[in-house]
Design a protein around this motif. Structure first.
Motif, short mmCIF file in Angstrom:
data_model
loop_
_atom_site.label_atom_id
_atom_site.label_comp_id
_atom_site.label_asym_id
_atom_site.label_seq_id
_atom_site.Cartn_x
_atom_site.Cartn_y
_atom_site.Cartn_z
N LYS A 162 3.80 7.42 2.21
CA LYS A 162 3.71 6.35 3.22
C LYS A 162 3.62 4.98 2.53
O LYS A 162 3.08 4.86 1.43
N PHE A 163 4.15 3.97 3.25
CA PHE A 163 4.13 2.59 2.75
C PHE A 163 3.56 1.66 3.81
O PHE A 163 3.77 1.89 5.00
N PHE A 164 2.88 0.62 3.38
CA PHE A 164 2.52 -0.47 4.27
C PHE A 164 2.61 -1.77 3.46
O PHE A 164 2.04 -1.85 2.37
N ALA A 165 3.34 -2.74 3.99
CA ALA A 165 3.45 -4.03 3.30
C ALA A 165 2.68 -5.06 4.11
O ALA A 165 2.93 -5.23 5.30
N ALA B 122 -8.01 7.67 6.98
CA ALA B 122 -6.58 7.93 7.20
C ALA B 122 -5.78 6.70 6.77
O ALA B 122 -6.34 5.61 6.58
N PHE B 123 -4.48 6.87 6.65
CA PHE B 123 -3.62 5.76 6.24
C PHE B 123 -3.75 4.59 7.21
O PHE B 123 -3.76 3.43 6.81
N LEU C 111 0.86 -1.19 0.00
CA LEU C 111 0.00 0.00 0.00
C LEU C 111 0.89 1.23 0.00
O LEU C 111 1.84 1.32 0.78
N MET C 112 0.58 2.18 -0.89
CA MET C 112 1.37 3.42 -0.96
C MET C 112 0.43 4.62 -0.96
O MET C 112 -0.67 4.54 -1.52
#
Ligand code: AMP
Length: 303
Positions: A216-219, A254-255, A210-211
């Motif tokens: 911001k990043f989330f794997a 939000a993220f 997720l970008m």
């Protein structure tokens, strides 16, 4: 809160290296709505023919899915897709596709759908995704899914759609196809520059990245499974559950909300692939979801 889902509803013939089954419930909207229904009220927009089995309608109703927006064409035949998986089931070929009633589909939103909170434009032609957005009032968050077919045959309409959505979900191959970038981080950035604030790039059994446009990043991993039966609809289940999880919240997305939603997408997708069609979702309950969420937490926890 509600999640409005538009996509395909159909009958699938599926062959894996060990089993072949025909006339199963399929379609991007079927998987997405069933998955979303574990977290929120799902409203479905789609089209089927008169041959669509009542048992499938009964199942969706049993999940509380609102079917007011499902058009049933008298005398018409339902969309029918046939696919075959090979080897470790990471490779799939479409054997045949019969659009049938889909050929003339024009999504029409019942009045009660127009105030939808979260909108999921599941995989269908971008033109139809536009038509749905034209009819909703002011959704809190719009997610679009797509596939390689539309990137090659309807690229312009797809790119125009990206300016109207908050998040695009697609797989790694599609991200590369859309952007001509081989590196996924660069591909993600190119997609974010086309309009959406967020992009989720799925990598099959390797999880999802997720970008956000603000860097911001989330794997999120995919849950390691030993009992993969049929990967069909994993992506739609992922998107539907994520949309449903967002609809269970309120206020600006939000993220951190998206991280939460994407984990739920991965959890529901991990159940979906354990059986053919939507069969695993039929026996799934909240306790099993909570247990796998806990297992997920353990999977990614480190000091
Ligand atoms: P997935 O495994 O996530 O690609 O989704 C598979 C589902 O997509 C199947 O249930 C098919 O009925 C449906 N599908 C296949 N081709 C199309 C298409 N061109 N448009 C919309 N849905 C499709």
């Amino acid at each position: 809160m509600s999640v409005l889902i538009v996509g395909s509803v159909g009958l699938d013939d599926i062959a894996t290296p060990t089993q072949s089954r025909n006339d199963l419930l399929g379609g991007s909207a079927s998987y997405a709505a069933a998955a979303a229904s574990f977290f929120a009220k799902a409203q479905m927009v789609g089209i089927v023919g008169e041959d669509f089995p009542q048992a499938h309608i009964d199942f969706l109703k049993s999940r509380g899915v609102d079917l007011e927006g499902l058009q049933i064409v008298s005398g018409g035949k339902t969309f029918h897709w046939s696919g075959e998986y090979f080897g470790d089931m990471n490779t799939r070929e479409t054997r045949s596709i019969a659009l049938n009633v889909f050929e003339t589909f024009r999504p029409e939103l019942p009045e009660s759908y127009r105030d939808a909170d979260i909108v999921l434009l599941a995989n269908i032609a971008p033109d139809l995704q536009h038509l749905v957005l034209d009819q909703v009032k002011s959704p809190r968050f719009v997610i679009a899914d797509t596939m390689d077919l539309w990137i090659s045959t309807a690229r312009e309409r797809l790119v125009a759609l990206l300016a109207r959505v908050d998040m695009l979900i697609l797989n790694d191959g599609e991200a590369r196809q859309l952007t001509d970038e081989t590196n996924l981080v660069l591909a993600g950035r190119r997609i974010l520059a086309m309009g959406p604030r967020f992009v989720a790039i799925k990598k099959g059994e390797h999880g999802c990245l997720l970008m956000s446009r603000d860097g911001k990043f989330f794997a999120c991993p995919a849950f390691p499974l030993a009992n993969l039966a049929d990967p069909t609809g994993a992506g739609d289940t992922f998107a539907g559950a994520a949309a449903g999880a967002l609809a269970a919240g309120a206020g600006e997305v939000a993220f951190s909300d998206l991280r939460r939603a994407i984990v739920r997408g991965s959890v529901l997708a991990s159940f979906d692939v354990e059986a053919f069609s939507l069969e695993r979702l039929k026996s799934l309950d909240d306790k099993q979801i909570a247990e796998r969420l806990e297992a997920f937490r353990e999977l990614v926890r480190f000091e």
